[in-house]
Design a protein around this motif. Structure first.
Motif, short mmCIF file in Angstrom:
data_model
loop_
_atom_site.label_atom_id
_atom_site.label_comp_id
_atom_site.label_asym_id
_atom_site.label_seq_id
_atom_site.Cartn_x
_atom_site.Cartn_y
_atom_site.Cartn_z
N GLY A 127 -5.75 6.52 -0.39
CA GLY A 127 -6.49 5.29 -0.58
C GLY A 127 -5.60 4.06 -0.49
O GLY A 127 -5.97 3.05 0.10
N ALA A 128 -4.41 4.13 -1.09
CA ALA A 128 -3.50 2.98 -1.07
C ALA A 128 -3.00 2.68 0.34
O ALA A 128 -2.96 1.53 0.77
N ILE A 129 -2.62 3.74 1.06
CA ILE A 129 -2.16 3.54 2.43
C ILE A 129 -3.30 3.00 3.29
O ILE A 129 -3.13 2.04 4.06
N GLY A 130 -4.48 3.61 3.16
CA GLY A 130 -5.62 3.17 3.94
C GLY A 130 -6.02 1.74 3.63
O GLY A 130 -6.36 0.97 4.53
N SER B 37 -8.29 23.68 -14.54
CA SER B 37 -9.21 22.99 -13.63
C SER B 37 -9.08 21.48 -13.77
O SER B 37 -9.13 20.74 -12.79
N VAL B 38 -8.89 21.02 -15.00
CA VAL B 38 -8.70 19.58 -15.23
C VAL B 38 -7.43 19.11 -14.54
O VAL B 38 -7.41 18.07 -13.88
N ALA B 39 -6.35 19.88 -14.69
CA ALA B 39 -5.09 19.50 -14.04
C ALA B 39 -5.25 19.45 -12.53
O ALA B 39 -4.72 18.56 -11.86
N TYR B 40 -6.02 20.40 -11.98
CA TYR B 40 -6.24 20.43 -10.54
C TYR B 40 -7.04 19.21 -10.08
O TYR B 40 -6.72 18.59 -9.05
N MET B 41 -8.08 18.82 -10.85
CA MET B 41 -8.88 17.66 -10.48
C MET B 41 -8.07 16.37 -10.60
O MET B 41 -8.22 15.46 -9.78
N LEU B 42 -7.23 16.28 -11.61
CA LEU B 42 -6.36 15.12 -11.72
C LEU B 42 -5.39 15.05 -10.54
O LEU B 42 -5.07 13.96 -10.05
N TYR B 43 -4.93 16.20 -10.11
CA TYR B 43 -4.04 16.26 -8.95
C TYR B 43 -4.75 15.77 -7.70
O TYR B 43 -4.21 14.98 -6.92
N LEU B 44 -5.99 16.21 -7.50
CA LEU B 44 -6.77 15.74 -6.34
C LEU B 44 -7.01 14.24 -6.43
O LEU B 44 -6.98 13.53 -5.42
N GLY B 45 -7.26 13.76 -7.65
CA GLY B 45 -7.47 12.33 -7.82
C GLY B 45 -6.24 11.53 -7.44
O GLY B 45 -6.34 10.48 -6.78
N MET B 46 -5.07 11.99 -7.84
CA MET B 46 -3.86 11.27 -7.49
C MET B 46 -3.54 11.39 -5.99
O MET B 46 -2.97 10.48 -5.40
N LEU C 161 -13.52 10.10 -6.77
CA LEU C 161 -13.96 8.81 -6.26
C LEU C 161 -13.46 7.67 -7.13
O LEU C 161 -13.14 6.58 -6.64
N PHE C 162 -13.38 7.90 -8.44
CA PHE C 162 -12.89 6.87 -9.36
C PHE C 162 -11.47 6.46 -8.98
O PHE C 162 -11.14 5.27 -8.92
N THR C 163 -10.61 7.43 -8.73
CA THR C 163 -9.22 7.11 -8.39
C THR C 163 -9.09 6.60 -6.96
O THR C 163 -8.26 5.72 -6.68
N LEU C 164 -9.92 7.12 -6.04
CA LEU C 164 -9.86 6.66 -4.66
C LEU C 164 -10.24 5.19 -4.56
O LEU C 164 -9.53 4.38 -3.95
N LEU C 165 -11.35 4.83 -5.16
CA LEU C 165 -11.81 3.44 -5.09
C LEU C 165 -10.99 2.53 -5.99
O LEU C 165 -10.92 1.32 -5.75
N GLY C 166 -10.38 3.10 -7.03
CA GLY C 166 -9.55 2.29 -7.91
C GLY C 166 -8.34 1.70 -7.21
O GLY C 166 -7.78 0.69 -7.67
N THR C 167 -7.95 2.28 -6.09
CA THR C 167 -6.78 1.76 -5.36
C THR C 167 -7.04 0.38 -4.79
O THR C 167 -6.08 -0.33 -4.46
N VAL C 168 -8.30 -0.02 -4.67
CA VAL C 168 -8.58 -1.36 -4.15
C VAL C 168 -8.01 -2.43 -5.07
O VAL C 168 -7.68 -3.54 -4.63
N THR C 169 -7.84 -2.11 -6.35
CA THR C 169 -7.31 -3.10 -7.29
C THR C 169 -5.84 -3.41 -7.00
O THR C 169 -5.33 -4.44 -7.44
N GLY D 259 0.82 -1.21 0.00
CA GLY D 259 0.00 0.00 0.00
C GLY D 259 0.85 1.25 0.00
O GLY D 259 0.56 2.22 -0.72
N TYR D 260 1.93 1.25 0.80
CA TYR D 260 2.84 2.39 0.79
C TYR D 260 3.50 2.56 -0.58
O TYR D 260 3.67 3.69 -1.06
N LEU D 261 3.86 1.45 -1.19
CA LEU D 261 4.49 1.51 -2.51
C LEU D 261 3.53 2.08 -3.55
O LEU D 261 3.91 2.93 -4.37
N ILE D 262 2.29 1.63 -3.53
CA ILE D 262 1.28 2.17 -4.45
C ILE D 262 1.04 3.65 -4.16
O ILE D 262 0.81 4.45 -5.08
N ALA D 263 1.11 4.03 -2.89
CA ALA D 263 0.95 5.44 -2.54
C ALA D 263 2.07 6.29 -3.14
O ALA D 263 1.83 7.40 -3.61
#
Length: 449
Positions: A270-273, A255-264, A320-328, A144-148
């Motif tokens: 998400g990965a750590i959690g 704005s797109v760049a900012y949203m992508l930043y928030l997603g990452m 949410l797409f990127t947050l929940l995608g970390t489960v994979t 999880g840390y590595l994915i983070a």
């Protein structure tokens, strides 16, 4: 024995000499994987590219990444991660440098493919090194840390890259990244210790040892559930989420760049959690596959919501797409826990072969679906195109979920025997933390030939 090589090293030494150098390679790989999503306007402005060419150009990274997985896996098990990474990152640096000097679609796509091939071992080398340095029970959280760290690299490919364009152009950005790739390769070679290579791995590598991974029941059950969601996460996040926000949501480039930043940033947390949650749940008898199934249900639900194109909710859904995608990302930990140490490199690369081949197909296929509709005067696709594309992706993931729950119901039966079986497998916190899953599988998997 796994982790034996690090028994004489402190946790700080393992972090500084093993985790950190290899994590930097994964950081750079994730940065370069998604940087085109932010540089789309600059690339289209400098070189005449059609949307189909842009999709192929970006997805060429995934295809080359996938094609080198099996030979890299064998090399990791045969020569060790630090030697392999030095040469691969040198190859990646060459590809990034050639990309910075490209002036046509053909030059760029070959450079992009070379870049993907050179970065193809970053994550697996880290998995291999970590698997040899820590106890199996710690793998979910450390992965999880590595994915983070990879999420941090993907986040760097958004707003920070956008800010860097105020001081240089896209060619200067790639030139700097080429130097970084070379520096990280040298750092790994100088700092990281040599990993113990099992005696069996010194023998001649054969197809048998690779196919033993694909024949493994636990491997097949894992990919049946998680593979498609994983490919969707990688393929869509790497390019099309930004276009969806701009075309359907009407967001500006900044704005797109900012949203992508928030997603990452969501990927990091998400990965750590998810790693911490997996360890906590494991001590209470909940299998990682159960957590993965629950997370994928939510992940597919978000994609269905994205297909509805409700404009006010698009920014929230992209995060949410990127947050929940970390489960994979649990896919790697589940596979690493179930394999003997001599096969962890090949197991990770066999998995990556499937994931990145799928990501290539998702990314290119998404563009092909969009191409069935004409663009408007602003070079934007209509909302209906994205509805169909996201709807197709969500539908493709439903059979894997259905198979998992049907199989689980059949195993459990009306009396709930599954819960009792799971509880019997994990009787205490101490048993979970000390058992080594791979040792019980050695007789099944067989020696590395």
């Amino acid at each position: 024995m796994r982790g034996a090589g690090a028994s004489s090293r402190s946790g700080v030494a393992v972090f500084c000499l093993v985790f950190l150098p290899f994590a930097l390679g994964h950081y750079l790989s994730c940065l370069l994987r998604g940087v085109n999503a932010v540089l789309t306007a600059e690339l289209l402005g400098a070189i005449a590219l059609t949307p189909a060419q842009l999709g192929l150009l970006t997805s060429a990274f995934f295809l080359a990444f996938a094609l080198v997985q099996l030979p890299i896996g064998m090399a990791l098990d045969r020569y060790g991660p630090r030697t392999v990474q030095l040469w691969l990152l040198a190859l990646a640096a060459l590809g990034v440098w050639l990309f910075s000097r490209g002036h046509s679609f053909a030059e760029l796509i070959w450079a992009r493919a070379l870049m993907g091939a050179g970065l193809g071992g970053c994550f697996m080398a880290a998995v291999k090194a970590i698997s040899c340095a820590i106890a199996p029970a710690r793998l979910p959280s450390v992965h999880g840390y590595l994915i983070a760290v990879g999420g941090l690299g993907a986040a760097t490919a958004t707003m920070p890259v956008k800010l860097a364009l105020h001081y240089t152009d896209w060619r200067g950005v790639f030139l700097g990244l080429a130097l970084a790739a070379l520096a990280i390769g040298v750092l790994i070679r100088l700092l990281s210790p040599a990993m113990p290579v099992p005696a069996a791995a010194m023998n001649k590598m054969s197809k048998v040892s690779v196919w033993s991974v694909y024949r493994d029941g636990a491997f097949r059950r894992t990919i049946a559930l998680i593979l498609l969601p994983h490919t969707v996460f990688f393929g869509v996040q790497g390019l099309w989420v930004g276009r969806w926000l701009a075309d359907v949501g009407g967001l500006s480039d900044d704005s797109v760049a900012y949203m992508l930043y928030l997603g990452m940033a969501a990927v990091i947390f998400g990965a750590i959690g998810m790693g911490m949650l997996t360890e906590w749940a494991g001590r209470r008898g909940v299998e990682p596959m159960q957590l993965a199934a629950a997370g994928i249900v939510l992940f597919v639900a978000v994609q269905v919501a994205m297909a509805c194109n409700v404009v006010p909710s698009l920014p929230m859904l992209s995060v949410l797409f990127t947050l929940l995608g970390t489960v994979t990302g649990l896919e790697y930990a589940i596979v690493a826990q179930s394999m003997p140490a001599s096969l962890t490199g090949r197991a990770a690369t066999c998995l990556n072969l499937l994931i990145f081949t799928g990501a290539f197909l998702v990314q290119a296929g998404f563009g092909l679906i969009l191409g069935c509709w004409p663009m408007n005067s602003l070079q934007q696709y209509p909302p209906q195109a994205y509805q169909v594309a996201f709807g197709v992706l969500a539908a493709l993931q439903l059979p894997g979920l259905a198979m998992f729950f049907i199989h689980r119901y059949r195993r459990a039966g009306p009396s709930g025997k599954m819960a009792a079986c799971t509880a019997a497998m994990i009787n205490s916190k101490e048993d979970y933390e000390t058992r080594s899953l791979w040792t019980s599988r050695q007789g099944k998997t067989g020696p590395d030939r």
